[in-house]
Design an enzyme around this catalytic site. Structure first.
Site, short mmCIF file in Angstrom:
data_model
loop_
_atom_site.label_atom_id
_atom_site.label_comp_id
_atom_site.label_asym_id
_atom_site.label_seq_id
_atom_site.Cartn_x
_atom_site.Cartn_y
_atom_site.Cartn_z
N THR A 95 0.86 -1.19 0.00
CA THR A 95 0.00 0.00 0.00
C THR A 95 0.88 1.23 0.00
O THR A 95 1.60 1.49 0.98
CB THR A 95 -0.92 0.01 1.23
N LYS A 170 -7.40 1.42 -2.94
CA LYS A 170 -6.94 0.87 -1.65
C LYS A 170 -7.01 1.93 -0.56
O LYS A 170 -7.44 1.66 0.57
CB LYS A 170 -5.53 0.32 -1.82
N LYS A 238 -0.39 5.12 8.38
CA LYS A 238 0.25 5.44 7.09
C LYS A 238 -0.80 5.63 6.00
O LYS A 238 -0.76 6.60 5.24
CB LYS A 238 1.20 4.30 6.69
P1 NA7 Z 1 5.47 -6.03 7.58
O1 NA7 Z 1 5.12 -7.28 8.27
O2 NA7 Z 1 5.85 -4.82 8.39
O3 NA7 Z 1 6.68 -6.39 6.56
C1 NA7 Z 1 7.31 -5.38 5.84
C2 NA7 Z 1 8.21 -5.95 4.76
O4 NA7 Z 1 8.82 -4.84 4.07
C3 NA7 Z 1 9.37 -6.81 5.30
O5 NA7 Z 1 9.67 -7.82 4.35
C4 NA7 Z 1 10.51 -5.79 5.36
O6 NA7 Z 1 11.79 -6.35 5.30
C5 NA7 Z 1 10.25 -5.00 4.10
N1 NA7 Z 1 10.89 -3.68 4.12
C6 NA7 Z 1 10.52 -2.61 4.86
N2 NA7 Z 1 11.32 -1.56 4.59
C7 NA7 Z 1 12.18 -1.97 3.65
C8 NA7 Z 1 13.24 -1.33 2.94
N3 NA7 Z 1 13.55 -0.04 3.15
N4 NA7 Z 1 13.93 -2.05 2.05
C9 NA7 Z 1 13.63 -3.36 1.83
N5 NA7 Z 1 12.62 -4.03 2.44
C10 NA7 Z 1 11.91 -3.33 3.34
O7 NA7 Z 1 4.30 -5.53 6.61
P2 NA7 Z 1 3.00 -6.35 6.14
O8 NA7 Z 1 3.43 -7.60 5.49
O9 NA7 Z 1 2.02 -6.40 7.27
O10 NA7 Z 1 2.38 -5.33 5.08
C11 NA7 Z 1 2.89 -5.21 3.77
C12 NA7 Z 1 2.06 -4.19 3.00
O11 NA7 Z 1 0.68 -4.63 2.93
C13 NA7 Z 1 2.02 -2.80 3.61
O12 NA7 Z 1 2.10 -1.83 2.59
C14 NA7 Z 1 0.66 -2.77 4.32
O13 NA7 Z 1 0.16 -1.43 4.44
C15 NA7 Z 1 -0.20 -3.65 3.49
P3 NA7 Z 1 12.52 -6.93 6.67
O14 NA7 Z 1 11.85 -8.26 6.90
O15 NA7 Z 1 12.22 -5.93 7.76
O16 NA7 Z 1 13.94 -7.03 6.31
#
Ligand code: NA7
Length: 283
Positions: A95, A170, A238
């Protein structure tokens, strides 16, 4: 179709697992590689950097936190968009703002890559059950090519128009979710202040015309006063901020935007969205 997957958070893991269970060959990348173990045990492959996914994938799907995360992955430090991607498809299911979706589409086009924004309605349980609702923006012919993937991940997908249309829809549905959760919290608290037991008030709500999957689903949490995250409050804060920034300035939109920002600042971001209740009852 061979699939690459980026983002193994609460949503990403069960969604990617469903593609594996449906028989798709899947290769993953996550910033923290330890989170990939469950999928590796199910037969997924893993790569060291996002662009390596193109060696193993026709379609790459991203499901990460927010606008900054997708920008870091597509064009920032992780550089998903490389010449090897030419002719392939990339889908962002995170999102993010409609502006960010359009930016990702433009950047993808520069690499001769087709982009779709395809955020989802539904939290962890629908992600596990493959019953998400998927809102899609981008070229219709690209949507039709990848629709079989959406049919695995969701109970419904809708093509809504150009790039950014999925993200617009969304933010709109999550505005209603924010208002609904705030409304349940305020109603239960008001009734309790008037001497009505929350258990009885929730029974009334759930049996009345205004009862919903949300009111019924959140009832145990409210009664226990415990809010383990199904949909983390920080994501709702957010989404309401993104809606506010893209023109949701009507009375309830402004009000819930302020309310969820206050809950975030009060430290409830990692709890469930229903923890908005704590702002009202102080517990
Ligand atoms: P989560 O459980 O907070 O997971 C977030 C994912 O995003 C996780 O794989 C993180 O990697 C990844 N992440 C976050 N910031 C970065 C950056 N800067 N670079 C690379 N990867 C990143 O979120 P949800 O699964 O609950 O939700 C996902 C979306 O669906 C979100 O937009 C919601 O609003 C709806 P990590 O594991 O921390 O290395």
């Amino acid at each position: 179709m061979k699939i690459g997957w980026i983002g193994l958070g609460h949503m990403g893991i069960p969604m990617a697992a469903n593609l594996l269970k449906a028989g798709y060959q899947l290769t993953v990348w996550n910033r923290n590689p330890q989170k990939a173990q469950e999928l590796l045990d199910m037969g997924a492959g893993i790569v060291e950097k996002p662009a390596d996914l193109w060696k193993h994938s026709d379609v790459v799907i991203t499901m990460v936190s927010d606008d900054q995360a997708v920008k870091d992955i597509y064009t920032g430090q992780y550089q998903l968009l490389t010449p090897e991607a030419e002719g392939k498809i990339v889908i962002d299911m995170s999102t993010v703002s409609p502006e960010t979706s359009r930016f990702l589409a433009e950047q993808s086009a520069k690499h001769q890559l087709s982009f779709l924004d395809a955020p989802v309605s539904g939290s962890v349980q629908p992600a596990r059950e493959g019953t998400l609702i998927i809102m899609v923006g981008g070229e219709k012919s690209v949507y039709e090519r990848v629709k079989p993937l959406f049919d695995v991940l969701g109970k419904m997908s809708l093509h809504l128009g150009d790039h950014g249309s999925g993200s617009k829809a969304k933010l709109a549905i999550n505005l209603l979710l924010g208002i609904t959760v705030q409304g349940i919290a305020e109603t239960v608290q008001y009734a309790q202040n008037q001497g009505i037991d929350p258990k009885e008030m929730l029974t009334i709500i759930n049996e009345a015309a205004v009862g919903s999957a949300i009111s019924r689903g959140k009832t145990p949490s409210i009664l226990a006063g415990e809010y383990p995250a199904a949909f983390p409050l920080k994501h709702m804060a957010k989404d309401l901020r993104l809606a506010h920034e893209s023109g949701a300035l009507s009375p309830l939109a402004e009000s819930v935007y302020a309310s969820y920002q206050a809950a975030l600042q009060a430290g409830h971001g990692d709890e469930d969205v229903m923890a908005i209740m704590r702002l009202l009852n102080g517990k």
